[in-house]
Design a protein around this motif. Structure first.
Motif, PDB file in Angstrom:
ATOM      1  N   LEU A  22      78.537 -44.907  95.771  1.00 22.22           N
ATOM      2  CA  LEU A  22      79.003 -44.229  96.833  1.00 22.22           C
ATOM      3  C   LEU A  22      78.316 -44.278  98.110  1.00 22.22           C
ATOM      4  O   LEU A  22      77.171 -43.788  97.947  1.00 22.22           O
ATOM      5  CB  LEU A  22      79.477 -42.583  96.438  1.00 22.22           C
ATOM      6  CG  LEU A  22      80.463 -42.389  95.378  1.00 22.22           C
ATOM      7  CD1 LEU A  22      80.118 -41.079  94.955  1.00 22.22           C
ATOM      8  CD2 LEU A  22      81.637 -42.890  95.600  1.00 22.22           C
ATOM      9  N   MET A  23      78.725 -44.591  99.433  1.00 27.51           N
ATOM     10  CA  MET A  23      78.030 -44.651 100.242  1.00 27.51           C
ATOM     11  C   MET A  23      77.723 -43.368 100.923  1.00 27.51           C
ATOM     12  O   MET A  23      79.060 -42.944 101.531  1.00 27.51           O
ATOM     13  CB  MET A  23      78.324 -45.959 101.228  1.00 27.51           C
ATOM     14  CG  MET A  23      78.268 -47.301 100.755  1.00 27.51           C
ATOM     15  SD  MET A  23      76.601 -47.858 100.178  1.00 27.51           S
ATOM     16  CE  MET A  23      75.477 -47.381 101.380  1.00 27.51           C
ATOM     17  N   ASP A  24      76.718 -42.947 101.036  1.00 25.92           N
ATOM     18  CA  ASP A  24      76.432 -41.379 101.499  1.00 25.92           C
ATOM     19  C   ASP A  24      76.661 -41.314 102.999  1.00 25.92           C
ATOM     20  O   ASP A  24      76.289 -42.245 103.697  1.00 25.92           O
ATOM     21  CB  ASP A  24      75.340 -40.789 101.107  1.00 25.92           C
ATOM     22  CG  ASP A  24      75.238 -39.379 101.169  1.00 25.92           C
ATOM     23  OD1 ASP A  24      76.426 -38.672 101.102  1.00 25.92           O
ATOM     24  OD2 ASP A  24      74.134 -38.846 101.117  1.00 25.92           O
ATOM     25  N   GLY A  25      77.456 -40.139 103.739  1.00 25.27           N
ATOM     26  CA  GLY A  25      77.368 -40.019 104.989  1.00 25.27           C
ATOM     27  C   GLY A  25      78.625 -41.017 105.629  1.00 25.27           C
ATOM     28  O   GLY A  25      78.753 -41.073 106.733  1.00 25.27           O
ATOM     29  N   THR A  26      79.594 -41.776 104.827  1.00 25.73           N
ATOM     30  CA  THR A  26      80.703 -42.442 105.185  1.00 25.73           C
ATOM     31  C   THR A  26      81.966 -41.736 105.406  1.00 25.73           C
ATOM     32  O   THR A  26      82.818 -42.209 105.848  1.00 25.73           O
ATOM     33  CB  THR A  26      80.798 -43.757 104.580  1.00 25.73           C
ATOM     34  OG1 THR A  26      80.956 -43.494 103.177  1.00 25.73           O
ATOM     35  CG2 THR A  26      79.385 -44.757 104.643  1.00 25.73           C
ATOM     36  N   GLY A  27      82.033 -40.547 105.002  1.00 24.89           N
ATOM     37  CA  GLY A  27      83.109 -39.745 105.393  1.00 24.89           C
ATOM     38  C   GLY A  27      83.901 -40.059 104.300  1.00 24.89           C
ATOM     39  O   GLY A  27      83.917 -40.463 103.241  1.00 24.89           O
ATOM     40  N   GLY A  28      85.385 -39.260 104.439  1.00 19.22           N
ATOM     41  CA  GLY A  28      86.523 -39.540 103.744  1.00 19.22           C
ATOM     42  C   GLY A  28      86.308 -39.072 102.334  1.00 19.22           C
ATOM     43  O   GLY A  28      85.544 -38.591 101.880  1.00 19.22           O
ATOM     44  N   TRP A  29      87.167 -39.552 101.272  1.00 20.82           N
ATOM     45  CA  TRP A  29      86.952 -39.507  99.895  1.00 20.82           C
ATOM     46  C   TRP A  29      85.828 -39.907  99.350  1.00 20.82           C
ATOM     47  O   TRP A  29      85.310 -39.424  98.076  1.00 20.82           O
ATOM     48  CB  TRP A  29      88.314 -40.037  99.101  1.00 20.82           C
ATOM     49  CG  TRP A  29      89.387 -38.989  99.183  1.00 20.82           C
ATOM     50  CD1 TRP A  29      90.374 -38.850  99.922  1.00 20.82           C
ATOM     51  CD2 TRP A  29      89.524 -37.957  98.326  1.00 20.82           C
ATOM     52  NE1 TRP A  29      91.162 -37.855  99.640  1.00 20.82           N
ATOM     53  CE2 TRP A  29      90.563 -37.106  98.550  1.00 20.82           C
ATOM     54  CE3 TRP A  29      88.490 -37.461  97.168  1.00 20.82           C
ATOM     55  CZ2 TRP A  29      91.029 -36.079  97.998  1.00 20.82           C
ATOM     56  CZ3 TRP A  29      88.867 -36.234  96.567  1.00 20.82           C
ATOM     57  CH2 TRP A  29      90.200 -35.587  96.841  1.00 20.82           C
ATOM     58  N   THR A  30      85.126 -40.914  99.851  1.00 21.83           N
ATOM     59  CA  THR A  30      83.867 -41.543  99.294  1.00 21.83           C
ATOM     60  C   THR A  30      82.937 -40.332  99.360  1.00 21.83           C
ATOM     61  O   THR A  30      82.232 -39.881  98.212  1.00 21.83           O
ATOM     62  CB  THR A  30      83.212 -42.721 100.204  1.00 21.83           C
ATOM     63  OG1 THR A  30      83.977 -43.729  99.735  1.00 21.83           O
ATOM     64  CG2 THR A  30      81.796 -43.035  99.746  1.00 21.83           C
ATOM     65  N   GLU A  31      82.675 -39.743 100.412  1.00 23.85           N
ATOM     66  CA  GLU A  31      81.753 -38.692 100.811  1.00 23.85           C
ATOM     67  C   GLU A  31      82.058 -37.525  99.917  1.00 23.85           C
ATOM     68  O   GLU A  31      81.348 -36.766  99.127  1.00 23.85           O
ATOM     69  CB  GLU A  31      81.529 -38.228 102.096  1.00 23.85           C
ATOM     70  CG  GLU A  31      80.638 -37.289 102.321  1.00 23.85           C
ATOM     71  CD  GLU A  31      79.817 -37.733 103.682  1.00 23.85           C
ATOM     72  OE1 GLU A  31      80.052 -38.580 104.149  1.00 23.85           O
ATOM     73  OE2 GLU A  31      78.869 -36.746 103.823  1.00 23.85           O
ATOM     74  N   ARG A  32      83.445 -37.070  99.749  1.00 19.56           N
ATOM     75  CA  ARG A  32      83.885 -35.986  99.090  1.00 19.56           C
ATOM     76  C   ARG A  32      83.601 -36.158  97.588  1.00 19.56           C
ATOM     77  O   ARG A  32      83.230 -35.025  96.716  1.00 19.56           O
ATOM     78  CB  ARG A  32      85.562 -35.854  99.279  1.00 19.56           C
ATOM     79  CG  ARG A  32      85.920 -34.725  98.748  1.00 19.56           C
ATOM     80  CD  ARG A  32      87.413 -34.383  99.479  1.00 19.56           C
ATOM     81  NE  ARG A  32      87.976 -33.012  98.505  1.00 19.56           N
ATOM     82  CZ  ARG A  32      89.234 -32.965  98.917  1.00 19.56           C
ATOM     83  NH1 ARG A  32      90.162 -33.765  99.663  1.00 19.56           N
ATOM     84  NH2 ARG A  32      89.671 -31.863  98.092  1.00 19.56           N
ATOM     85  N   THR A  59      80.778 -37.438  96.406  1.00 19.97           N
ATOM     86  CA  THR A  59      79.525 -37.149  95.998  1.00 19.97           C
ATOM     87  C   THR A  59      79.306 -35.684  95.827  1.00 19.97           C
ATOM     88  O   THR A  59      78.307 -35.536  95.141  1.00 19.97           O
ATOM     89  CB  THR A  59      78.736 -37.527  97.274  1.00 19.97           C
ATOM     90  OG1 THR A  59      79.071 -36.583  98.198  1.00 19.97           O
ATOM     91  CG2 THR A  59      79.118 -38.973  97.466  1.00 19.97           C
ATOM     92  N   LYS A  60      80.168 -34.736  95.962  1.00 18.14           N
ATOM     93  CA  LYS A  60      80.050 -33.365  95.724  1.00 18.14           C
ATOM     94  C   LYS A  60      80.544 -33.068  94.353  1.00 18.14           C
ATOM     95  O   LYS A  60      81.460 -33.710  93.801  1.00 18.14           O
ATOM     96  CB  LYS A  60      80.727 -32.624  96.708  1.00 18.14           C
ATOM     97  CG  LYS A  60      81.203 -33.219  98.272  1.00 18.14           C
ATOM     98  CD  LYS A  60      79.639 -32.951  98.994  1.00 18.14           C
ATOM     99  CE  LYS A  60      79.660 -33.276 100.484  1.00 18.14           C
ATOM    100  NZ  LYS A  60      78.539 -33.581 101.004  1.00 18.14           N
TER     101      LYS A  60
END
Lengths: 169, 169, 169, 169
Positions: free
Chosen positions: B121-131, B133-134
């Motif tokens: 997951l590329m951190d800081g790229t927003g959207g569902w990718t970022e979601r 990461t949580k």
């Protein structure tokens, strides 16, 4: 209408969750709808049992060479893996009710959403179903594309009221 | 190895995000890997451009009758809708890198996870990718089944270091 | 254009048939087309070798976990059985050349025909390819629906002349 | 068992062929089997009508957004084109009965054969069913791989005797 119910296939003890699943299956059949699900255990077995008890039709969309549970009217063997079967199941649903569940359930939720199938998340059932109730865009969408409304219900009756309000195109 | 990159198809302005995508595509090709993606616009176009600039091979797995972007070596027409194509794309990836994205990207992430494809997951790229990461289970899984590790990277270089550490079975 | 070549996967001895296959692969690449095939042995390996010798691009649409032959530029893993992969291959062909073959080849021929992909049957190569040259409806169709013309060729050169005459929509 | 019946979707007049179809559907249901078919017109409608008249269960595997005929218990929407749906239908059959038909029926016959589904060709019904009765390898196979036996029947009763002799694994 064909109503899909999704959730974890892991064994369900006698519990409030089991009762909710059976009740949802029962209500779907009593309202004259066909229940569609993955056809195996856990949530799927409990809703299938409920629907069968109400004299309804239960379709299990089985992946690979899975054996269906005892409450299916018909098992459809999809011949490929669970991820693909999940997406195809959505071609056969006018609405989907989601109960708890892990990544397989999450995959099904996104597949339903992307196909504009109305979604009902059962609140308080844990897993990805519950997680998806948080942070909905505008309180009702999985993303900014606002493809189809996601609703939240606490009881089988509330879920059925939403189902009955759906206008099939 | 074939490396899949997933993300939103919406137009990308000249931006840090666009640069990140191009760089990731470039690095994938420079490391001798084949880039696999959905073949259309946005994140997919930017990574394809990067890989092509590095002289790499770019495969676009197109759904329906989509037209591929200008940087594909080969467009494979899958003949069905995007949800299914997404799942199939995962049969062709040794790892997947996720950048921003909406529900289509989330579907692909769960499809990859369920198929045990290592995910970055590329951190800081927003959207569902970022979601996503949580709230990872144990800091690295999408659910309690602990199917495959999910890693988080901040730069193309960090993503490539993870890629290079993957042992293909 | 992407040109599919179909035929039996069984081992091919040094023979006129092997030479024909290599020549067809070679010609496809020399004319600037991409060769698409099932990616395994026999006819598929021989045409792949021919295309690679001409510096062309060879895509193998592999079923299940098949290992591709040594001449593929890219192997696409379709993730399901050969019958389905065969049908999907036809989404990726502007024309199909058929050489000998058994029931799998026959399935591919009907899949191509039903999708309106122009078909070239290589005369004298035996198997279902040769059998299909008999009793064509009006001398050029597989059935009364007259979906797409089926042509018969005796040499690689003749097959290529037909290919070059195809107007891609 | 689930028994698939395949054949042409074109309109069937009142005829001996229509009677044969209705009778086959009727017998399948009377013997306690589930009828599986493509769910649309012609041969499929006639066998569905017969099975429904006998109080049986009829599953229609519909492609795309086809509308099913009036005799289906359940229509399963496969979400893709007829060629693929045909292949999938074979995952859901313990045997297939073939009646007349064009290239779509031929595709289904080869898909069944490749999946080792026992096949019964109804003699005298024309089209590809009849054509396939000629030149069988050893009088009972579609090719030298001898994958599964192909049988020929002249009446519904004879077809049912063959069905009843099938040992499901």
């Amino acid at each position: 209408m064909k109503i899909a119910v999704i959730g974890h296939s892991g064994h369900l003890e006698k519990s409030a969750l089991n009762d909710l699943c059976e009740n949802i299956g029962y209500q779907i059949a009593k309202h004259g709808h066909v229940l569609v699900n993955g056809g195996t255990g856990g949530v799927m077995e409990a809703v299938s049992r409920g629907a069968k008890n109400a004299g309804g039709i239960v379709i299990g969309m089985l992946s690979g060479h899975e054996k269906g549970n005892d409450y299916l009217t018909i098992g459809i063997e999809m011949g490929f893996d669970a991820s693909i079967s999940s997406v195809f199941m959505m071609y056969n649903a006018s609405a989907v009710i989601s109960i708890g569940g892990r990544s397989g359930t999450a995959l099904e939720l996104f597949a339903a959403y992307l196909k504009k199938i109305p979604i009902i998340l059962m609140d308080g059932t844990g897993g990805w179903t519950e997680r998806m109730t948080k942070d909905l865009v505008d309180g009702k969408y999985f993303d900014e594309n606002r493809i189809v409304e996601v609703r939240i219900a606490k009881t089988a009756e509330e879920a059925m009221r939403i189902i009955e309000s759906i206008q099939v195109p």
